[in-house]
Write an enzyme that holds these catalytic residues in place. Structure first.
Site, PDB file in Angstrom:
ATOM      1  N   LYS A 248       0.864  -1.189   0.000  1.00  0.00           N
ATOM      2  CA  LYS A 248       0.000   0.000   0.000  1.00  0.00           C
ATOM      3  C   LYS A 248       0.889   1.223   0.000  1.00  0.00           C
ATOM      4  O   LYS A 248       2.025   1.179   0.479  1.00  0.00           O
ATOM      5  CB  LYS A 248      -0.855   0.028   1.270  1.00  0.00           C
ATOM      6  CG  LYS A 248      -2.073   0.898   1.148  1.00  0.00           C
ATOM      7  CD  LYS A 248      -3.171   0.149   0.441  1.00  0.00           C
ATOM      8  CE  LYS A 248      -4.469   0.866   0.384  1.00  0.00           C
ATOM      9  NZ  LYS A 248      -5.549  -0.048   0.015  1.00  0.00           N
TER      10      LYS A 248
HETATM   11  N1  GLU Z   1      -7.151   0.050  -3.261  1.00  0.00           N
HETATM   12  C1  GLU Z   1      -7.941  -1.112  -3.505  1.00  0.00           C
HETATM   13  C2  GLU Z   1      -8.023  -1.962  -2.257  1.00  0.00           C
HETATM   14  O1  GLU Z   1      -7.844  -1.492  -1.154  1.00  0.00           O
HETATM   15  C3  GLU Z   1      -7.509  -1.863  -4.747  1.00  0.00           C
HETATM   16  C4  GLU Z   1      -6.090  -2.339  -4.769  1.00  0.00           C
HETATM   17  C5  GLU Z   1      -5.650  -2.889  -6.127  1.00  0.00           C
HETATM   18  O2  GLU Z   1      -6.442  -2.916  -7.048  1.00  0.00           O
HETATM   19  O3  GLU Z   1      -4.483  -3.258  -6.203  1.00  0.00           O
HETATM   20  O4  GLU Z   1      -8.351  -3.115  -2.321  1.00  0.00           O
END
Ligand code: GLU
Length: 462
Positions: free
Chosen positions: A135
Site C-alpha cells: 500500500k
Molecule cells: N485500493 C484497492 C483496495 O484497497 C484496490 C487495490 C488494487 O487494485 O491493487 O483493495
C-alpha cells in the site's frame, strides 16, 4: 435539522491486553489500542492462533517486509515549493508481487499504510489472486490541488518510489483520493523513467488505468460489484433476499456509489446515505444512479432532491430528506454498508446501528470496540478482506490482460470476478463452521491457511 458530518473516530480503550509476552512484545511493538496497525495485526494474529500457524510465520506477518518513506518537493501554481511526504509499504510477497493502492489523503500516516498493506496480503490470499500485499500514499488533500499540481505531485511521487516498484515486483492501483487519471500519469511517468529494456511492458506497473490506456472494463465498479456478489451469495442463504432488502450506505465515493447502484439494480431499496457533506433519507428508496450523478456534479450527497419534497415526504426514488448523523446511523435497515474511511464505526456508532447485516466496503471501517458492540447485538459482520476484494481481483485481470496483450469483455470480467468472490465467500463460511469463530476471524483463517501452505513449501531462505 443539524447537518451530518463524518466525525473523527473516538473509541474507548480496548481492555484486551495486546498479546503481552507474545508476538507484539517479541517485536517490541508499542501497546496503543487505538493504533490501526496494532488493531489489524491483533485481529490477524487471533486467527493465526486459532489456525495454529507456526510462530515464525506469525512474526513475519506481524511486520511489513519493507517500509519506504520519501519527502519530495513540488512546485505549486503560485510559484512556491511545497514538500510532500509519500509512503510505499510492502507487507508480504510470498504469494506474488506486492499489490495495493495509492491513497492521497491529508491524514495518511505510516501506521495506516502499514495496516492497509497487511490487509492487502490477506485480501489477495483470500480471493486467491497470485499477489502479495502493499500500500502507498501521499499526505496531501487532492481536493485542494488543481489538476496540474495533482499531476506534478503524482509524477514526483512515482519518481521517488520508482526503484522499488515494477510490473512484476510491486504494482500500485487507485485507492481513496486517487483515480484512473492519477494512474495514467503514474504509468506515463514510470514508462518515461524505466530502463529501455522495460519500456515496452511498463504500463503494467499500475492497474486501474483508463480503459484507453490498458485499463480493464469493469475495474471502476469492481469493488462495489464484488461486495454485491458476496452479499448475493450469502444473505439469501441467511434468509434475506436482495429484492426488497433495505440498505443504508456510509460514503458515496467509488465503492459506496457502485454498491448503491448495483444493489438497486437487484431490487434492493437504498433508504439512507451519508458522506462528508451530509446525510439523506427516503423511506421509499433513493435513486442510486441519480444520486451518483448529483455527487459527481456537486461533490457530495448534500442537497440531493431539494425542491422535490412533497407534503412532508419525498417521491420514491426522486429525492430525499436531509437527516442528522445520528438519525442516519439509527435508520432501521437490513444491511448497513460502511464504504468511507477506516475506524469510523466506533463503540457509539455501532450502538446506534439498527441492521441485521454489516458488509464492510471500506478497509478496516470498524474499531475493535465497535465490533464488540455489533457482535453483542447479533449483527452479522461480512469482513472487509472478503467484501472489498473485488477491486484487486479485477486489477489482477487487468494485469493479466496487459501481460498477454488481450482484452476481455465485460461479461468475462463480471463472470470471473463472481467466481473469485463466491469461492472466497464459501471459503470463509467453511472456516467459520470448522473453527466455530466469527466471520472476520474465519476470513483471516482462510487467507492465512493459503499463506501458511506456501511458506511450508518454500521454506525460509537460506
Ligand atoms: N485500493 C484497492 C483496495 O484497497 C484496490 C487495490 C488494487 O487494485 O491493487 O483493495
Amino acid at each position: 435539522m443539524a447537518k451530518a458530518t463524518i466525525a473523527a473516530p473516538t473509541d474507548t480503550p480496548n481492555t484486551k491486553s495486546y498479546r503481552s509476552g507474545h508476538v507484539f512484545d517479541e517485536l517490541g511493538m508499542a501497546h496503543d489500542p487505538n493504533n490501526l496497525y496494532l488493531q489489524t495485526i491483533d485481529a490477524v494474529l487471533t486467527a493465526a492462533e486459532v489456525l495454529e500457524l507456526p510462530h515464525h510465520l506469525q512474526l513475519i506477518l506481524a511486520q511489513p517486509k519493507n517500509e519506504v518513506m520519501a519527502h519530495f518537493p513540488v512546485k505549486m501554481n503560485d510559484g512556491s515549493y511545497k514538500l510532500f511526504k509519500g509512503y510505499r509499504v510492502q507487507h508480504n510477497n510470498a504469494l506474488g508481487p506486492y499489490k495495493g493502492g495509492i491513497r492521497f489523503h491529508p491524514e495518511v500516516s505510516l501506521d495506516d499504510v502499514k495496516a492497509l498493506s497487511a490487509l492487502m496480503t490477506m485480501k489477495c490470499s483470500l480471493v486467491r489472486v497470485p499477489f502479495g500485499g502493499g500500500k502507498g500514499g501521499v499526505k496531501c488533500d487532492p481536493r485542494a490541488l488543481d489538476r496540474d499540481e495533482l499531476m506534478r505531485v503524482t509524477r514526483r511521487f512515482v519518481s521517488a518510489i520508482a526503484s522499488i516498484i515494477g510490473p512484476d515486483h510491486d504494482i500500485p492501483a487507485p485507492d481513496v483520493g486517487t483515480n484512473s487519471q492519477v494512474m495514467a500519469w503514474f504509468a506515463d511517468t514510470y514508462q518515461n523513467i524505466a530502463g529501455a529494456n522495460m519500456r515496452h511492458d511498463s504500463l503494467r506497473v499500475v492497474t486501474g488505468k483508463p480503459i484507453e490506456m490498458g485499463g480493464s472494463v469493469g475495474r471502476e465498479k469492481a469493488t462495489g460489484q464484488g461486495l454485491v456478489d458476496v452479499v448475493a451469495e450469502m444473505l439469501p442463504a441467511f434468509g434475506t433476499p436482495l429484492e426488497g432488502m433495505r440498505v443504508s450506505v456510509l460514503g458515496y465515493g467509488n465503492v459506496g456509489s457502485w454498491v448503491g447502484r448495483l444493489l438497486a439494480e437487484r431490487g434492493a431499496i437504498i433508504v439512507a446515505v451519508m458522506d462528508h457533506t451530509g446525510a439523506i433519507h427516503n423511506e421509499k428508496g433513493i435513486d442510486a444512479q441519480m444520486l451518483a450523478e448529483h455527487c459527481a456534479e456537486t461533490g457530495g450527497v448534500a442537497g440531493f432532491g431539494k425542491g422535490v419534497a412533497t407534503n412532508g415526504g419525498v417521491k420514491a426514488g426522486v429525492g430525499a430528506d436531509a437527516i442528522s448523523e445520528e438519525e442516519f446511523y439509527r435508520t432501521t435497515v437490513d444491511l448497513f454498508v460502511p464504504a468511507a474511511l477506516e475506524q469510523m464505526i466506533d463503540e457509539e456508532k455501532a450502538g446506534w446501528l439498527d441492521c441485521k447485516y454489516y458488509a464492510e466496503g471500506a478497509n478496516a471501517p470498524t474499531t475493535p470496540a465497535g465490533e464488540r458492540v455489533l457482535m453483542k447485538n447479533g449483527v452479522e459482520i461480512l469482513p472487509a478482506i472478503l467484501c472489498n476484494a473485488g477491486g484487486v481481483t479485477v486489477s489482477y485481470f487487468e494485469w493479466v490482460q496487459n501481460k498477454s496483450n488481450v482484452t476481455w469483455d465485460i461479461e468475462t470480467v463480471d463472470r470471473e470476478l463472481n467466481k473469485h468472490m463466491v469461492l472466497a465467500a464459501r471459503r470463509t463460511q467453511l472456516a467459520k463452521h470448522r473453527y466455530e469463530c466469527d466471520m472476520r476471524t474465519a476470513a483471516y483463517i482462510a487467507a492465512l491457511d493459503q499463506i501458511g501452505k506456501v511458506y511450508a513449501m518454500r521454506g525460509i531462505f537460506p
